[in-house]
Design a protein around this motif. Structure first.
Motif, PDB file in Angstrom:
ATOM      1  N   LYS A 184      40.159  35.269  42.202  1.00  0.00           N
ATOM      2  CA  LYS A 184      39.839  36.274  40.280  1.00  0.00           C
ATOM      3  C   LYS A 184      39.365  37.454  40.388  1.00  0.00           C
ATOM      4  CE  LYS A 184      39.735  31.763  37.151  1.00  0.00           C
ATOM      5  NZ  LYS A 184      38.871  31.103  36.082  1.00  0.00           N
ATOM      6  N   PRO A 185      39.984  38.593  40.110  1.00  0.00           N
ATOM      7  CA  PRO A 185      39.263  39.649  39.812  1.00  0.00           C
ATOM      8  C   PRO A 185      37.626  40.067  40.002  1.00  0.00           C
ATOM      9  CG  PRO A 185      41.353  40.352  39.293  1.00  0.00           C
ATOM     10  CD  PRO A 185      41.179  38.597  38.899  1.00  0.00           C
ATOM     11  N   GLY A 186      37.197  40.891  40.373  1.00  0.00           N
ATOM     12  CA  GLY A 186      35.451  40.515  40.547  1.00  0.00           C
ATOM     13  C   GLY A 186      34.942  40.765  41.560  1.00  0.00           C
ATOM     14  N   THR A 187      33.631  41.009  41.398  1.00  0.00           N
ATOM     15  CA  THR A 187      32.846  41.263  43.105  1.00  0.00           C
ATOM     16  C   THR A 187      32.376  39.849  43.854  1.00  0.00           C
ATOM     17  OG1 THR A 187      31.963  42.870  41.148  1.00  0.00           O
ATOM     18  CG2 THR A 187      30.696  42.391  43.126  1.00  0.00           C
ATOM     19  N   TYR A 188      32.100  40.013  44.752  1.00  0.00           N
ATOM     20  CA  TYR A 188      32.575  38.569  45.379  1.00  0.00           C
ATOM     21  C   TYR A 188      30.945  39.335  46.745  1.00  0.00           C
ATOM     22  CZ  TYR A 188      35.677  36.446  42.688  1.00  0.00           C
ATOM     23  OH  TYR A 188      36.422  36.456  41.849  1.00  0.00           O
ATOM     24  N   VAL A 189      30.190  38.464  47.007  1.00  0.00           N
ATOM     25  CA  VAL A 189      29.105  38.034  48.090  1.00  0.00           C
ATOM     26  C   VAL A 189      30.098  37.720  49.656  1.00  0.00           C
ATOM     27  CG1 VAL A 189      26.970  38.318  49.601  1.00  0.00           C
ATOM     28  CG2 VAL A 189      27.076  38.300  47.109  1.00  0.00           C
TER      29      VAL A 189
END
Length: 492
Positions: A470-475
């Protein structure tokens, strides 16, 4: 982009109705008036589908006013389905065909990130195109971007130039901003009489911010460094000077503090004006931090009562926060606090005897206005409990010296493109043959993907990862035994 029209109508500071409909034949005028009535929800002839069709017919025949109308209807889904790409396309057609106000509409789309990624540089480009064609709204907008340094170099003097030009044409927003510049000495000499003149002109026309400013006992910059603030490039520092509170904003080169960052700190949060030349507030601050692997949690509490729980990821380049929002009062919001979202912090940690100093830059984001907050600097100290010294044995001393000079096996870690769509490439260098594991986690620490490469040879490595997210911020974390590196990735 559903809120674009509402945003454009509400931001009166950026609206000047100087645009007139181009000269049209009677038949075109009748068709446009009919289409406008059909797309007006208050009209007795309200029929948005038919109105959209009629506007489209005129737009396809080359009418720039109709092109702009089609773009607005696409942006709101009035008479058609919402289509951000089509809206931008028709705004661009309207602008290039002579409808000046379409340049302003395009600029607002990219300034607010309405249906498209926020891009201040593109906003500046579109506003400048309109300003060059004498658009009052665009002229004000260019001054506004220079005032804050969005999409361009922060420059108060340049902002004043555009504010003067559009104020002379009747822009209430520019009158208000000229009043602020005179009152604070931003790019122009402090002059309380001129400040009151411009603020009163805007207030007499009902401009609410001007009315509020006239009642404020002191300006935002109540202790100016000079009678005229000249914008300068922020100083960049490689290492912090313990608990120093800099008089002018400085950019700190981030250093990953590691596990030593955990603990309870006290100190100050310094806020500067947009140029970074003047301290406009200094707030006592207490921060409690706990570290679990790369995930950081804790509590942020200011002396005025503002407090918020913190959740963040510790990367090699910054501390990146996950949906931590604080409500804060300031000069322009004295009764109702603004919601400010923590974005990232670039910090350095220094140990001196029994104290640990943590200092650097904090970036907040005003969620209502969809803008970064003013420059900030935090300076914190953690007192360490004294521990009795232990004399190390010869073997212990030898072991410590060996570990101290251990060379990294995993270096030059990067990932691109960032942001990415369905895949990205991980680039890194190995100093010797090794197994490497790549792990993707969301901002709540949940693992969403893992991939391992075995017996990679020494040298530069490039590995492609394809993943459905899903669109978003990841590490993204890369691990080679005990050696771990991480960075932030954005999924579009």
């Amino acid at each position: 982009m559903k809120k674009v029209v509402l945003t454009m109508l509400l931001l009166s500071s950026l609206m000047v109705r100087a645009q007139t409909v181009p000269s049209l034949k009677n038949q075109e005028l009748i068709a446009l008036a009919k289409a406008k009535s059909m797309t007006d929800a208050k009209s007795k002839t309200y029929n948005p589908t038919a109105g959209f069709k009629l506007f489209m017919e005129q737009a396809e025949q080359g009418n720039a006013y109709a092109m702009n109308a089609v773009a607005l209807l696409y942006s709101t889904g009035n008479g058609t389905s919402v289509n951000d790409a089509e809206a931008i396309k028709w705004f661009e057609k309207a602008a290039t065909n002579g409808y000046t106000k379409a340049w302003y509409n395009l600029g607002m789309i990219y300034k607010d990130g309405a249906g498209t990624p926020q891009d201040f540089a593109k906003a500046y480009h579109y506003f400048k195109s309109g300003a060059d064609l004498k658009s009052i709204a665009c002229t004000y907008a260019i001054g506004y971007l220079h005032y804050k340094g969005f999409g361009c170099t922060q420059n108060y003097e340049e902002a004043v130039k555009y504010f003067r030009l559009s104020a002379s044409k009747g822009s209430l927003g520019s009158m208000y901003m000229l009043g602020l510049c005179h009152r604070n000495g931003y790019g122009i000499e402090i002059n309380t009489d001129s400040a009151r003149y411009w603020l009163t002109r805007a207030a007499d026309k009902g401009y609410p911010q001007a009315i509020t400013e006239l009642t404020a006992a002191k300006p935002e910059n109540f202790e100016p460094q000079a009678n005229k603030t000249i914008s300068k490039k922020a100083k960049e520092v490689q290492s912090i000077n313990k608990d120093e509170l800099p008089k002018a904003y400085q950019k700190v080169k981030a250093q990953k503090p590691g596990k030593d960052i955990a603990g309870e700190y006290s100190g100050y949060l310094i806020r500067y004006d947009w140029s970074g030349q003047n301290v406009i507030s200094k707030t006592k601050l207490t921060v409690k931090l706990e570290l679990n692997d790369a995930l950081l949690s804790g509590q942020w509490e200011e002396e005025n009562g503002s407090a918020v729980p913190l959740n963040a990821v510790l990367t090699d380049s910054a501390l990146v926060f996950n949906i931590s929002v604080i409500s804060r009062l300031d000069h322009y919001h004295a009764t109702i606090g603004r919601d400010l979202e923590f974005k990232d912090a670039k910090l350095q940690l220094v140990k001196v005897k029994d104290s640990v100093y943590l200092a650097g830059n904090l970036q907040l984001y005003a969620t209502k206005y969809r803008e970064p907050e003013k420059p900030m600097y935090i300076s914190l100290v953690r007192k360490e409990a004294k521990k009795p010294a232990k004399k190390a044995s010869l073997n212990q001393e030898e072991k410590l010296s060996i570990n101290d000079v251990k060379e990294e096996k995993l270096t030059e870690f990067a990932a691109y493109p960032n942001p990415f769509n369905d895949s990205f490439t991980v680039s890194f260098n190995l100093t010797e043959q090794a197994n490497v594991t790549a792990t993707l986690t969301d901002m709540n620490g949940r693992q969403v993907h893992q991939q391992q490469w075995k017996q990679l040879n020494a040298g530069q490595q490039k590995q492609t990862i394809t993943v459905s997210l899903k669109p978003g911020t990841y590490v993204l974390t890369l691990a080679n035994g005990k050696e771990v590196k991480s960075l932030i990735l954005i999924k579009q």
